[in-house]
Design an enzyme around this catalytic site. Structure first.
Site, PDB file in Angstrom:
ATOM      1  N   ASN A  99      91.921  40.946  -0.693  1.00  0.00           N
ATOM      2  CA  ASN A  99      91.346  41.220  -2.009  1.00  0.00           C
ATOM      3  C   ASN A  99      91.701  40.129  -3.001  1.00  0.00           C
ATOM      4  OD1 ASN A  99      90.552  43.534  -0.736  1.00  0.00           O
ATOM      5  ND2 ASN A  99      92.123  44.832  -1.646  1.00  0.00           N
ATOM      6  N   HIS A 116      92.668  35.218   0.272  1.00  0.00           N
ATOM      7  CA  HIS A 116      91.403  34.686  -0.247  1.00  0.00           C
ATOM      8  C   HIS A 116      91.467  34.269  -1.702  1.00  0.00           C
ATOM      9  CE1 HIS A 116      89.503  37.284   3.149  1.00  0.00           C
ATOM     10  NE2 HIS A 116      89.954  36.144   3.608  1.00  0.00           N
ATOM     11  N   CYS A 124      89.688  22.568 -10.215  1.00  0.00           N
ATOM     12  CA  CYS A 124      88.678  21.558 -10.541  1.00  0.00           C
ATOM     13  C   CYS A 124      87.815  21.275  -9.314  1.00  0.00           C
ATOM     14  CB  CYS A 124      89.395  20.268 -10.981  1.00  0.00           C
ATOM     15  SG  CYS A 124      88.255  19.008 -11.555  1.00  0.00           S
ATOM     16  N   CYS A 163      90.213  16.946 -16.631  1.00  0.00           N
ATOM     17  CA  CYS A 163      89.240  15.827 -16.510  1.00  0.00           C
ATOM     18  C   CYS A 163      87.863  16.212 -17.007  1.00  0.00           C
ATOM     19  CB  CYS A 163      89.145  15.376 -15.048  1.00  0.00           C
ATOM     20  SG  CYS A 163      88.164  16.484 -14.008  1.00  0.00           S
ATOM     21  N   GLY A 199      91.829  50.042   4.603  1.00  0.00           N
ATOM     22  CA  GLY A 199      90.680  49.802   3.731  1.00  0.00           C
ATOM     23  C   GLY A 199      89.965  48.504   3.995  1.00  0.00           C
ATOM     24  N   ASN A 225      91.232  54.421   7.200  1.00  0.00           N
ATOM     25  CA  ASN A 225      89.896  54.135   6.696  1.00  0.00           C
ATOM     26  C   ASN A 225      89.081  55.433   6.807  1.00  0.00           C
ATOM     27  OD1 ASN A 225      87.196  53.081   6.376  1.00  0.00           O
ATOM     28  ND2 ASN A 225      87.993  51.069   6.970  1.00  0.00           N
ATOM     29  N   PRO A 226      88.243  55.756   5.823  1.00  0.00           N
ATOM     30  CA  PRO A 226      87.424  56.972   5.984  1.00  0.00           C
ATOM     31  C   PRO A 226      86.383  56.822   7.089  1.00  0.00           C
ATOM     32  CG  PRO A 226      87.140  56.006   3.768  1.00  0.00           C
ATOM     33  CD  PRO A 226      88.047  55.125   4.529  1.00  0.00           C
ATOM     34  N   ALA A 243      92.713  55.633   1.362  1.00  0.00           N
ATOM     35  CA  ALA A 243      94.047  55.040   1.170  1.00  0.00           C
ATOM     36  C   ALA A 243      94.808  55.725   0.050  1.00  0.00           C
ATOM     37  CB  ALA A 243      93.893  53.551   0.861  1.00  0.00           C
TER      38      ALA A 243
HETATM   39  C1  BV8 Z   1      87.270  30.330   7.943  1.00  0.00           C
HETATM   40  C2  BV8 Z   1      86.580  35.865  -1.179  1.00  0.00           C
HETATM   41  C3  BV8 Z   1      87.419  28.280   9.119  1.00  0.00           C
HETATM   42  C4  BV8 Z   1      85.233  35.902  -1.804  1.00  0.00           C
HETATM   43  C5  BV8 Z   1      86.201  36.466   1.101  1.00  0.00           C
HETATM   44  C6  BV8 Z   1      85.898  33.590  13.569  1.00  0.00           C
HETATM   45  C7  BV8 Z   1      86.943  32.729  13.240  1.00  0.00           C
HETATM   46  C8  BV8 Z   1      86.916  32.004  12.060  1.00  0.00           C
HETATM   47  C9  BV8 Z   1      85.849  32.154  11.160  1.00  0.00           C
HETATM   48  C10 BV8 Z   1      84.825  33.002  11.487  1.00  0.00           C
HETATM   49  C11 BV8 Z   1      84.827  33.719  12.676  1.00  0.00           C
HETATM   50  N1  BV8 Z   1      83.713  34.452  12.707  1.00  0.00           N
HETATM   51  C12 BV8 Z   1      83.000  34.244  11.577  1.00  0.00           C
HETATM   52  C13 BV8 Z   1      83.648  33.369  10.824  1.00  0.00           C
HETATM   53  C14 BV8 Z   1      83.205  32.874   9.537  1.00  0.00           C
HETATM   54  C15 BV8 Z   1      83.618  33.786   8.372  1.00  0.00           C
HETATM   55  C16 BV8 Z   1      83.536  35.247   8.694  1.00  0.00           C
HETATM   56  O1  BV8 Z   1      84.540  35.882   9.033  1.00  0.00           O
HETATM   57  N2  BV8 Z   1      82.351  35.805   8.541  1.00  0.00           N
HETATM   58  C17 BV8 Z   1      82.156  37.229   8.762  1.00  0.00           C
HETATM   59  C18 BV8 Z   1      81.180  37.774   7.705  1.00  0.00           C
HETATM   60  C19 BV8 Z   1      81.655  37.428  10.192  1.00  0.00           C
HETATM   61  N3  BV8 Z   1      84.973  33.467   7.965  1.00  0.00           N
HETATM   62  C20 BV8 Z   1      85.147  32.466   7.095  1.00  0.00           C
HETATM   63  O2  BV8 Z   1      84.259  31.767   6.667  1.00  0.00           O
HETATM   64  C21 BV8 Z   1      86.574  32.232   6.634  1.00  0.00           C
HETATM   65  N4  BV8 Z   1      86.875  30.831   6.779  1.00  0.00           N
HETATM   66  O3  BV8 Z   1      87.364  30.998   8.917  1.00  0.00           O
HETATM   67  O4  BV8 Z   1      87.535  28.954   7.889  1.00  0.00           O
HETATM   68  C22 BV8 Z   1      85.983  27.845   9.177  1.00  0.00           C
HETATM   69  C23 BV8 Z   1      85.605  26.794   8.372  1.00  0.00           C
HETATM   70  C24 BV8 Z   1      84.270  26.346   8.448  1.00  0.00           C
HETATM   71  C25 BV8 Z   1      83.349  26.990   9.294  1.00  0.00           C
HETATM   72  C26 BV8 Z   1      83.741  28.116  10.047  1.00  0.00           C
HETATM   73  C27 BV8 Z   1      85.073  28.530   9.996  1.00  0.00           C
HETATM   74  C28 BV8 Z   1      86.720  32.562   5.158  1.00  0.00           C
HETATM   75  C29 BV8 Z   1      86.572  34.043   4.940  1.00  0.00           C
HETATM   76  C30 BV8 Z   1      86.911  34.374   3.488  1.00  0.00           C
HETATM   77  C31 BV8 Z   1      85.650  34.761   2.747  1.00  0.00           C
HETATM   78  N5  BV8 Z   1      86.004  35.221   1.401  1.00  0.00           N
HETATM   79  N6  BV8 Z   1      86.580  36.832  -0.103  1.00  0.00           N
HETATM   80  C32 BV8 Z   1      85.240  36.870  -2.947  1.00  0.00           C
HETATM   81  O5  BV8 Z   1      85.841  37.971  -2.838  1.00  0.00           O
HETATM   82  O6  BV8 Z   1      84.588  36.536  -3.964  1.00  0.00           O
HETATM   83  S1  BV8 Z   1      86.077  37.662   2.270  1.00  0.00           S
HETATM   84  C33 BV8 Z   1      85.552  39.116   1.604  1.00  0.00           C
HETATM   85  O7  BV8 Z   1      85.444  40.007   2.735  1.00  0.00           O
HETATM   86  C34 BV8 Z   1      86.483  39.802   0.649  1.00  0.00           C
HETATM   87  O8  BV8 Z   1      87.711  39.138   0.422  1.00  0.00           O
HETATM   88  C35 BV8 Z   1      86.751  41.110   1.375  1.00  0.00           C
HETATM   89  O9  BV8 Z   1      87.995  41.605   1.094  1.00  0.00           O
HETATM   90  C36 BV8 Z   1      86.692  40.630   2.773  1.00  0.00           C
HETATM   91  C37 BV8 Z   1      86.698  41.622   3.878  1.00  0.00           C
HETATM   92  O10 BV8 Z   1      85.963  42.694   3.483  1.00  0.00           O
HETATM   93  P1  BV8 Z   1      86.779  44.069   3.271  1.00  0.00           P
HETATM   94  O11 BV8 Z   1      87.931  43.809   2.365  1.00  0.00           O
HETATM   95  O12 BV8 Z   1      87.089  44.646   4.586  1.00  0.00           O
HETATM   96  O13 BV8 Z   1      85.758  44.913   2.456  1.00  0.00           O
HETATM   97  P2  BV8 Z   1      84.484  45.695   2.986  1.00  0.00           P
HETATM   98  O14 BV8 Z   1      83.694  46.094   1.799  1.00  0.00           O
HETATM   99  O15 BV8 Z   1      83.849  44.936   4.092  1.00  0.00           O
HETATM  100  O16 BV8 Z   1      85.103  47.014   3.661  1.00  0.00           O
HETATM  101  C38 BV8 Z   1      85.760  47.975   2.870  1.00  0.00           C
HETATM  102  C39 BV8 Z   1      86.319  48.988   3.836  1.00  0.00           C
HETATM  103  O17 BV8 Z   1      87.051  49.943   3.081  1.00  0.00           O
HETATM  104  C40 BV8 Z   1      85.256  49.770   4.594  1.00  0.00           C
HETATM  105  O18 BV8 Z   1      85.629  49.829   5.952  1.00  0.00           O
HETATM  106  C41 BV8 Z   1      85.296  51.170   3.971  1.00  0.00           C
HETATM  107  O19 BV8 Z   1      85.044  52.170   4.916  1.00  0.00           O
HETATM  108  C42 BV8 Z   1      86.709  51.241   3.515  1.00  0.00           C
HETATM  109  N7  BV8 Z   1      86.965  52.126   2.381  1.00  0.00           N
HETATM  110  C43 BV8 Z   1      86.137  52.455   1.355  1.00  0.00           C
HETATM  111  N8  BV8 Z   1      86.792  53.266   0.505  1.00  0.00           N
HETATM  112  C44 BV8 Z   1      88.061  53.427   0.995  1.00  0.00           C
HETATM  113  C45 BV8 Z   1      88.171  52.690   2.182  1.00  0.00           C
HETATM  114  N9  BV8 Z   1      89.291  52.634   2.908  1.00  0.00           N
HETATM  115  C46 BV8 Z   1      90.355  53.337   2.453  1.00  0.00           C
HETATM  116  N10 BV8 Z   1      90.336  54.062   1.315  1.00  0.00           N
HETATM  117  C47 BV8 Z   1      89.219  54.124   0.569  1.00  0.00           C
HETATM  118  N11 BV8 Z   1      89.202  54.856  -0.575  1.00  0.00           N
END
Ligand code: BV8
Length: 256
Positions: A99, A116, A124, A163, A199, A225-226, A243
């Site tokens: 987060n 993240h 910059c 800058c 979560g 997780n729900p 959570a």
């Molecule tokens: C990288 C900042 C190397 C932005 C974010 C394998 C290996 C390496 C890379 C990859 C790979 N496969 C794919 C990739 C690429 C990519 C990736 O993972 N893509 C996904 C979509 C498949 N990864 C990257 O690009 C990462 N970089 O690996 O560098 C590289 C370099 C170049 C080329 C390739 C690789 C960088 C990833 C970071 C992206 N930035 N955040 C911003 O926030 O503005 S990630 C973003 O997703 C958020 O930070 C978020 O937190 C994160 C994960 O999502 P969740 O937190 O899980 O949130 P979500 O809404 O999905 O789920 C919420 C959950 O909560 C649900 O399950 C729900 O049921 C539950 N819930 C709801 N209410 C509750 C609850 N649980 C408990 N209590 C509740 N009340």
């Protein structure tokens, strides 16, 4: 495994590590990434949280981040953050978060690993600027200034105070590498004996891969997780629940 069993494992854990995602902040009013409320105007976060989106339309991306800063500035840590903050002090619990809302920090959690970045950190975009004192024709160096700006509202688009170049959120976008020091710290934290993913949809890597690192280290793994997620079939224990409800119940069991 019952909640009582999980509480007993937490009580016995020599090294407890928690990976949190947007679901931990849902009860605070912070939209999750992939939930229905995660859409802004007509865009999905994955469309905006990329370097390409920023190059194409920096103002649009900054308007999205400014709107999220404004929402989160009005949010407060919820009981989930509060329990984890206490466990970080009383139980040496390491909190690794995906987060960017800083709510773990605001709850007083010790040594949070923010994979993240943060909505309030900027850096910059790195215009080439002459090094101080070099002749105008001297070699220009890239500005790497980074700073925190908690002013609300943030004047858009923000520029580098050093800058004058365009600033960007100091947040890791899709397709960008995480800070190596954060990855090392997170992987060290995953070498634990109890790892709980809370979560998170466990879709985003390398964060989601920490669960596998923990398993390889011999940890018992759990998910709170729900809903079911790709992590559900990879953990030893799944606790279906929110959570902000489950963590206080675990905390109460630990206190009894
Ligand atoms: C990288 C900042 C190397 C932005 C974010 C394998 C290996 C390496 C890379 C990859 C790979 N496969 C794919 C990739 C690429 C990519 C990736 O993972 N893509 C996904 C979509 C498949 N990864 C990257 O690009 C990462 N970089 O690996 O560098 C590289 C370099 C170049 C080329 C390739 C690789 C960088 C990833 C970071 C992206 N930035 N955040 C911003 O926030 O503005 S990630 C973003 O997703 C958020 O930070 C978020 O937190 C994160 C994960 O999502 P969740 O937190 O899980 O949130 P979500 O809404 O999905 O789920 C919420 C959950 O909560 C649900 O399950 C729900 O049921 C539950 N819930 C709801 N209410 C509750 C609850 N649980 C408990 N209590 C509740 N009340």
């Amino acid at each position: 495994m019952s909640l009582l069993d999980l509480a007993a494992r937490i009580a016995r854990a020599a090294r407890l590590t928690v990976l949190t995602g947007a679901g931990v902040s849902a009860a605070s009013g912070v939209p999750t990434f992939r939930g229905a409320e995660g859409l802004w105007r007509r865009f999905r976060p994955e469309d905006l949280a990329t370097p390409g989106a920023f190059v194409r339309d920096p103002r649009l991306v900054w308007e999205w981040y400014a709107s999220r800063r404004a929402v989160v500035a009005g949010c407060h840590p919820n009981p989930a953050h509060e329990v984890l903050a206490r466990w970080s002090h009383e139980r040496g619990c390491r909190v690794v978060t995906q987060n960017v809302d800083d709510l773990h920090l605001r709850a007083g959690t010790r040594d949070v690993i923010r994979l993240h970045g943060s909505l309030w950190d900027l850096r910059c975009t790195g215009a080439a600027v002459p090094a101080p004192g070099t002749p105008v024709r001297g070699r220009a160096t890239r500005c790497v200034h980074a700073w925190r700006d908690e002013h609300e509202p943030l004047p858009l688009p923000p520029t580098c105070p050093r800058c004058g170049a365009l600033a960007r959120p100091a947040i890791v976008w899709f397709g960008e590498s995480l800070d190596e020091a954060d990855v090392v710290a997170a992987r060290n934290a995953a070498a634990c004996d109890l790892f709980i993913a809370i979560g998170t949809s466990a879709i985003v890597y390398p964060a989601a891969g920490l669960l596998d690192d923990a398993r390889r280290a011999g940890a018992v793994t759990a998910a709170i997780n729900p809903e079911a997620t790709p992590a559900s079939s990879r953990v030893d224990v799944t606790v279906q629940g929110r959570a902000e409800e489950i963590l206080p119940r675990l905390d109460l069991l630990l206190a009894s």
